[in-house]
Design a protein around this motif. Sequence first.
Motif, PDB file in Angstrom:
ATOM      1  N   TYR A  46      33.921  76.004  10.677  1.00 20.20           N
ATOM      2  CA  TYR A  46      34.871  77.122  10.740  1.00 20.20           C
ATOM      3  C   TYR A  46      35.021  77.639  12.170  1.00 20.20           C
ATOM      4  CZ  TYR A  46      36.778  81.823  10.243  1.00 20.20           C
ATOM      5  OH  TYR A  46      37.539  82.955  10.390  1.00 20.20           O
ATOM      6  N   MET A  47      33.904  77.853  12.878  1.00 23.79           N
ATOM      7  CA  MET A  47      33.945  78.391  14.231  1.00 23.79           C
ATOM      8  C   MET A  47      34.562  77.396  15.215  1.00 23.79           C
ATOM      9  SD  MET A  47      32.955  81.476  13.996  1.00 23.79           S
ATOM     10  CE  MET A  47      33.016  81.821  15.764  1.00 23.79           C
ATOM     11  N   LEU A  48      34.262  76.105  15.015  1.00 24.51           N
ATOM     12  CA  LEU A  48      34.844  75.073  15.877  1.00 24.51           C
ATOM     13  C   LEU A  48      36.364  75.040  15.726  1.00 24.51           C
ATOM     14  CD1 LEU A  48      34.621  72.662  17.807  1.00 24.51           C
ATOM     15  CD2 LEU A  48      34.154  71.207  15.809  1.00 24.51           C
ATOM     16  N   ASP A  49      36.829  75.191  14.492  1.00 19.77           N
ATOM     17  CA  ASP A  49      38.266  75.151  14.213  1.00 19.77           C
ATOM     18  C   ASP A  49      38.982  76.410  14.695  1.00 19.77           C
ATOM     19  OD1 ASP A  49      40.657  74.011  12.864  1.00 19.77           O
ATOM     20  OD2 ASP A  49      40.421  75.776  11.578  1.00 19.77           O
ATOM     21  N   GLN A  50      38.397  77.574  14.435  1.00 20.15           N
ATOM     22  CA  GLN A  50      39.061  78.841  14.726  1.00 20.15           C
ATOM     23  C   GLN A  50      38.841  79.339  16.161  1.00 20.15           C
ATOM     24  OE1 GLN A  50      41.113  80.578  12.541  1.00 20.15           O
ATOM     25  NE2 GLN A  50      40.930  78.697  11.315  1.00 20.15           N
ATOM     26  N   TYR A  51      37.645  79.096  16.688  1.00 22.64           N
ATOM     27  CA  TYR A  51      37.291  79.642  18.012  1.00 22.64           C
ATOM     28  C   TYR A  51      36.592  78.567  18.857  1.00 22.64           C
ATOM     29  CZ  TYR A  51      38.010  83.879  15.260  1.00 22.64           C
ATOM     30  OH  TYR A  51      38.542  84.841  14.431  1.00 22.64           O
ATOM     31  N   PRO A  52      37.347  77.544  19.261  1.00 26.41           N
ATOM     32  CA  PRO A  52      36.739  76.412  19.976  1.00 26.41           C
ATOM     33  C   PRO A  52      36.082  76.799  21.312  1.00 26.41           C
ATOM     34  CG  PRO A  52      39.149  76.304  20.032  1.00 26.41           C
ATOM     35  CD  PRO A  52      38.786  77.352  19.045  1.00 26.41           C
ATOM     36  N   GLN A  53      36.636  77.774  22.007  1.00 32.16           N
ATOM     37  CA  GLN A  53      36.051  78.165  23.291  1.00 32.16           C
ATOM     38  C   GLN A  53      34.665  78.783  23.091  1.00 32.16           C
ATOM     39  OE1 GLN A  53      38.080  81.276  25.475  1.00 32.16           O
ATOM     40  NE2 GLN A  53      37.279  80.592  27.441  1.00 32.16           N
ATOM     41  N   ALA A  54      34.574  79.697  22.131  1.00 35.93           N
ATOM     42  CA  ALA A  54      33.282  80.331  21.832  1.00 35.93           C
ATOM     43  C   ALA A  54      32.288  79.288  21.332  1.00 35.93           C
ATOM     44  CB  ALA A  54      33.467  81.428  20.780  1.00 35.93           C
ATOM     45  N   TYR A  55      32.780  78.315  20.548  1.00 40.97           N
ATOM     46  CA  TYR A  55      31.892  77.273  20.016  1.00 40.97           C
ATOM     47  C   TYR A  55      31.346  76.392  21.134  1.00 40.97           C
ATOM     48  CZ  TYR A  55      30.024  73.817  16.787  1.00 40.97           C
ATOM     49  OH  TYR A  55      29.171  72.988  16.095  1.00 40.97           O
ATOM     50  N   LYS A  56      32.209  76.061  22.105  1.00 39.07           N
ATOM     51  CA  LYS A  56      31.762  75.223  23.221  1.00 39.07           C
ATOM     52  C   LYS A  56      30.678  75.932  24.032  1.00 39.07           C
ATOM     53  CE  LYS A  56      33.241  72.628  27.298  1.00 39.07           C
ATOM     54  NZ  LYS A  56      32.012  73.040  28.013  1.00 39.07           N
ATOM     55  N   VAL A  57      30.892  77.233  24.307  1.00 38.89           N
ATOM     56  CA  VAL A  57      29.892  78.005  25.052  1.00 38.89           C
ATOM     57  C   VAL A  57      28.586  78.049  24.257  1.00 38.89           C
ATOM     58  CG1 VAL A  57      29.298  80.302  25.946  1.00 38.89           C
ATOM     59  CG2 VAL A  57      31.590  79.396  26.284  1.00 38.89           C
ATOM     60  N   ALA A  58      28.691  78.264  22.951  1.00 37.34           N
ATOM     61  CA  ALA A  58      27.502  78.320  22.093  1.00 37.34           C
ATOM     62  C   ALA A  58      26.744  76.996  22.125  1.00 37.34           C
ATOM     63  CB  ALA A  58      27.900  78.672  20.659  1.00 37.34           C
ATOM     64  N   THR A  59      27.477  75.888  22.104  1.00 35.50           N
ATOM     65  CA  THR A  59      26.848  74.554  22.153  1.00 35.50           C
ATOM     66  C   THR A  59      26.071  74.372  23.448  1.00 35.50           C
ATOM     67  OG1 THR A  59      28.641  73.626  20.807  1.00 35.50           O
ATOM     68  CG2 THR A  59      27.281  72.073  22.045  1.00 35.50           C
ATOM     69  N   ASP A  60      26.688  74.753  24.553  1.00 35.28           N
ATOM     70  CA  ASP A  60      26.021  74.629  25.860  1.00 35.28           C
ATOM     71  C   ASP A  60      24.772  75.511  25.936  1.00 35.28           C
ATOM     72  OD1 ASP A  60      27.981  72.876  26.648  1.00 35.28           O
ATOM     73  OD2 ASP A  60      29.167  74.370  27.729  1.00 35.28           O
ATOM     74  N   ILE A  61      24.891  76.721  25.403  1.00 35.04           N
ATOM     75  CA  ILE A  61      23.758  77.652  25.442  1.00 35.04           C
ATOM     76  C   ILE A  61      22.599  77.132  24.586  1.00 35.04           C
ATOM     77  CG2 ILE A  61      22.989  79.954  24.697  1.00 35.04           C
ATOM     78  CD1 ILE A  61      25.848  80.899  25.532  1.00 35.04           C
TER      79      ILE A  61
END
Length: 277
Positions: free
Chosen positions: A230-245
């Motif tokens: 859901y987060m990857l689909d709706q908020y990809p920028q936030a998801y990418k930052v979360a993945t890196d963190i």
Amino acid sequence: MYRVSKVLNNNGVIAIDMDENKEYVILGKGVGFGKKVSQRFDKPEGCTTYRLEQETERGSAKELVKGIEPEYLEIADAILTESRKVFGDSIDRGILFPLADHISFAVARIRRNEQISNPLTEDIKVLFYSEFKVAETLKTILRERLQIESDDHEVGYVALHIHSAIGDEKVSVAMQTARAVRECIDMIEKATGKPIDVLSLSYNRLMNHMKYMVARASTGEKLNLDMNEYMLDQYPQAYKVATDICKNLEGCIGHKLDETETGYLAMHIQRVYKDAV
């Protein structure tokens, strides 16, 4: 019954518990007054005991205590007494020795006018709020006993020691957690082009989420709901930052994070994004 092996000062002795045949530091008002080596005594009421036969993050307690002035053991003991009032008796008493060692070096720095600046102090205040409030007693103790003024940076380091005594987390890991959180905030600020309000509710929620995320990684606890898709689909920028963190945090704490942590972290990051834009 104890037998004195060394008198530290009027308020402290190193003594052997004659039943256990183990050595302890005993601190309390007047406990060392008039004592002599090999003298036997019963521990007075109100004294605190700290076992010397243990390893700390800074090495053997028995070796550490040799290089610490008794007044710093007393100061650390006073801070631990306050800590027990807030967190209970389960707090790890072994922290006395590395904490006293740290305070000793801190006082030496202050006296040389070499006060430190810790860029993580504001993050530590939020991440370890209760520990920081207890650690603030350091300011009063140093002012009253040594006529020395200390600042929030020194308090922040003491807060990390208190945090390590509550659970199994080392001071270095707590510092790494704070550093990872700071990097997270920096990444969000870079993405939005605006500074984050450290007093905002979303910031505090993010900080607390990351603290418990680290705790779950240490215990192996898992989240019940997977929000990744859901987060990857709706908020990809936030998801990418979360993945890196999450990748960065795994390296810091030495534990693998469960995959579901990414989505939940992204949710908190998105809330911060929303407040910042």
